[in-house]
Design a protein around this motif. Sequence first.
Motif, short mmCIF file in Angstrom:
data_model
loop_
_atom_site.label_atom_id
_atom_site.label_comp_id
_atom_site.label_asym_id
_atom_site.label_seq_id
_atom_site.Cartn_x
_atom_site.Cartn_y
_atom_site.Cartn_z
N SER A 62 -24.42 9.16 -1.29
CA SER A 62 -25.60 9.96 -0.94
C SER A 62 -25.45 10.72 0.37
O SER A 62 -26.07 11.77 0.55
CB SER A 62 -26.84 9.05 -0.83
N PHE A 63 -24.65 10.19 1.30
CA PHE A 63 -24.60 10.76 2.64
C PHE A 63 -23.20 11.17 3.08
O PHE A 63 -22.92 11.22 4.28
CB PHE A 63 -25.23 9.78 3.64
N ASP A 64 -22.33 11.50 2.13
CA ASP A 64 -21.00 11.99 2.42
C ASP A 64 -20.25 11.12 3.41
O ASP A 64 -19.71 11.59 4.41
CB ASP A 64 -21.04 13.45 2.91
N ALA A 65 -20.28 9.83 3.15
CA ALA A 65 -19.56 8.86 3.96
C ALA A 65 -18.49 8.23 3.07
O ALA A 65 -18.36 8.59 1.90
CB ALA A 65 -20.52 7.79 4.49
N GLU A 66 -17.72 7.32 3.63
CA GLU A 66 -16.73 6.62 2.82
C GLU A 66 -16.80 5.12 3.11
O GLU A 66 -17.03 4.73 4.25
CB GLU A 66 -15.33 7.16 3.03
N VAL A 67 -16.64 4.32 2.07
CA VAL A 67 -16.67 2.88 2.23
C VAL A 67 -15.35 2.46 2.88
O VAL A 67 -14.27 2.80 2.39
CB VAL A 67 -16.87 2.17 0.88
N ALA A 68 -15.48 1.76 4.01
CA ALA A 68 -14.30 1.29 4.72
C ALA A 68 -13.64 0.17 3.93
O ALA A 68 -14.29 -0.56 3.19
CB ALA A 68 -14.70 0.79 6.10
N PRO A 69 -12.32 0.02 4.08
CA PRO A 69 -11.63 -1.10 3.42
C PRO A 69 -12.21 -2.43 3.91
O PRO A 69 -12.57 -2.55 5.08
CB PRO A 69 -10.18 -0.96 3.86
N ALA A 70 -12.33 -3.38 3.01
CA ALA A 70 -12.90 -4.69 3.37
C ALA A 70 -12.02 -5.44 4.33
O ALA A 70 -10.85 -5.24 4.42
CB ALA A 70 -13.12 -5.52 2.12
#
Length: 130
Positions: free
Chosen positions: A122-130
Amino acid sequence: MARQPVRPDLRYSAEHEWLDSSTPARVGITAVAADALGEVVFVELPEVGSTVEAGAPCGELESTKSVSDIFSPVTGTVVAVNEALEDEPGTVNADPYGAGWLFAVEVTAEGELLSAEEYAESFDAEVAPA
């Protein structure tokens, strides 16, 4: 501009707050919000013992650019605030998911929360690696 990281172990509100799964739950703002705000120079947090309501404003972040409301992602009683932010409000920018947490709450009800993936999309972000 680099996409901001989103921690995979947190849940998020559409207003850019995060919620962890601890008890009491800690609340902070996302790296997306911290970046958009610019340098945070003042933090107004809810008082310990006060009740916050999911989706309602409960404090403010003032930056060199603007003043923004903090919206609670949950309903409950505030049991702690991050007092270190009084002297070092920039910690919100430097470490939004760690030392820059805002307050802790004993949760009685959750508002509408997004997964890390939903928030990132939704907010042009990226999920960081766990």
